[in-house]
Scaffold this motif. Sequence first.
Motif, PDB file in Angstrom:
ATOM      1  N   UNK A  50       7.203   4.845   3.879  1.00 27.67           N
ATOM      2  CA  UNK A  50       7.419   4.683   2.432  1.00 27.67           C
ATOM      3  C   UNK A  50       8.423   3.564   2.222  1.00 27.67           C
ATOM      4  N   UNK A  51       8.564   3.132   0.967  1.00 30.56           N
ATOM      5  CA  UNK A  51       9.488   2.062   0.619  1.00 30.56           C
ATOM      6  C   UNK A  51      10.740   2.609  -0.040  1.00 30.56           C
ATOM      7  N   UNK A  52      11.875   2.074   0.368  1.00 28.92           N
ATOM      8  CA  UNK A  52      13.143   2.325  -0.323  1.00 28.92           C
ATOM      9  C   UNK A  52      13.580   1.001  -0.921  1.00 28.92           C
ATOM     10  N   UNK A  99       0.820  -1.225   0.000  1.00 29.50           N
ATOM     11  CA  UNK A  99       0.000   0.000   0.000  1.00 29.50           C
ATOM     12  C   UNK A  99       0.846   1.264   0.000  1.00 29.50           C
ATOM     13  N   UNK A 100       2.124   1.125   0.350  1.00 29.53           N
ATOM     14  CA  UNK A 100       3.018   2.286   0.374  1.00 29.53           C
ATOM     15  C   UNK A 100       3.475   2.680  -1.025  1.00 29.53           C
ATOM     16  N   UNK A 101       3.120   1.910  -2.024  1.00 29.71           N
ATOM     17  CA  UNK A 101       3.450   2.281  -3.405  1.00 29.71           C
ATOM     18  C   UNK A 101       2.594   3.454  -3.879  1.00 29.71           C
ATOM     19  N   UNK A 102       1.507   3.748  -3.170  1.00 24.12           N
ATOM     20  CA  UNK A 102       0.614   4.841  -3.547  1.00 24.12           C
ATOM     21  C   UNK A 102       0.661   5.936  -2.490  1.00 24.12           C
ATOM     22  N   UNK A 103       0.529   7.172  -2.960  1.00 24.20           N
ATOM     23  CA  UNK A 103       0.665   8.313  -2.051  1.00 24.20           C
ATOM     24  C   UNK A 103      -0.312   8.286  -0.879  1.00 24.20           C
ATOM     25  N   UNK A 104      -1.606   7.940  -1.093  1.00 23.59           N
ATOM     26  CA  UNK A 104      -2.524   7.895   0.056  1.00 23.59           C
ATOM     27  C   UNK A 104      -2.049   6.937   1.150  1.00 23.59           C
ATOM     28  N   UNK A 105      -1.507   5.803   0.734  1.00 27.34           N
ATOM     29  CA  UNK A 105      -1.008   4.849   1.717  1.00 27.34           C
ATOM     30  C   UNK A 105       0.185   5.402   2.484  1.00 27.34           C
ATOM     31  N   UNK A 106       1.059   6.107   1.783  1.00 23.78           N
ATOM     32  CA  UNK A 106       2.230   6.698   2.447  1.00 23.78           C
ATOM     33  C   UNK A 106       1.806   7.807   3.408  1.00 23.78           C
ATOM     34  N   UNK A 107       0.845   8.633   2.981  1.00 23.69           N
ATOM     35  CA  UNK A 107       0.408   9.741   3.832  1.00 23.69           C
ATOM     36  C   UNK A 107      -0.355   9.236   5.048  1.00 23.69           C
TER      37      UNK A 107
END
Length: 300
Positions: free
Chosen positions: A33-35, A20-28
């Motif tokens: 986020x993913x590295x 879910x961190x691949x999309x901005x809403x999931x990160x926010x």
Amino acid sequence: MPDARLICTERTPRVVAARKLLRRPGRERTGRFLAEGAQAVGAALASATGTDGVTRTDSVTSADGAAGHSAGGHRVPRVFEVFATEAAAARNTALLAVASAAGIPVSTITERAAATLSETVTPQGLLAVCGRIDVSVADALAGAPKLVVVLLEASDPGNAGTVIRVADAAGADAVVLAGDAVDPHNGKCVRGSAGSVFHLPVALERDVATVLAECRRAGLRLLAATADGERDLFAPATATMLAGPTAWLFGSEAHGLPAHVAAAADDRIRVPIYGRAESLNLATAASVCVYASAHAQRPE
């Protein structure tokens, strides 16, 4: 080292959550986020574990009000977990040892799971779940910055990442993404920065007027990079001006700087075109301008 007792698949809850961190809403929503890849994961671990040689000082505040620790205004990221395929683990034993020594969970994932977490054609099989790295503009400009890069309305994450990398290489004190800008935690931005998002303060601020005011409050001269600027970047008088504390303003690849922002700057600078090319792209122009400042600010 990876936990050999469990191999995570694409259906494992932690992998599903990471996807879910691949999309901005999931990160926010999560502040994570993913590295991906050895370079980015290595930079994240070095920053998070204090093995990058930078002294941690006061606390800082991100754009969303979340607190964190500071390294010269830079929000030191937290690494929550590392995922590695068996092949990636074999290639990156030293990195995984750093994570394990710091108490960061390291999990083995299948190649298919790695593919679902990757945005690249060839997944690298090594990923870290990191805490966001952005700070407020005030924190990014704390102290006495001499060289700052401001990107306005930057929409291409690859370009933004490259400019962050350039700013880092040139020794800039901070990068500010202003207006309706790309998320610096976007995977393409993180990869484009080659790990530099973990090296210097990166601020997000939608209000451009606030950014300009904070730059002036920090004692920075505002220089707008424009194709029709009245000053030539390589003129002797410009070099003298660049020796002082400077904030470079760059517009988007498609539209350049808004006219009212260019007009609000202290000076408008053009990079001369000596050949037949119509113009330089954003990352190239930023490289030339920022390095001109870095050179002018270096003692003889």
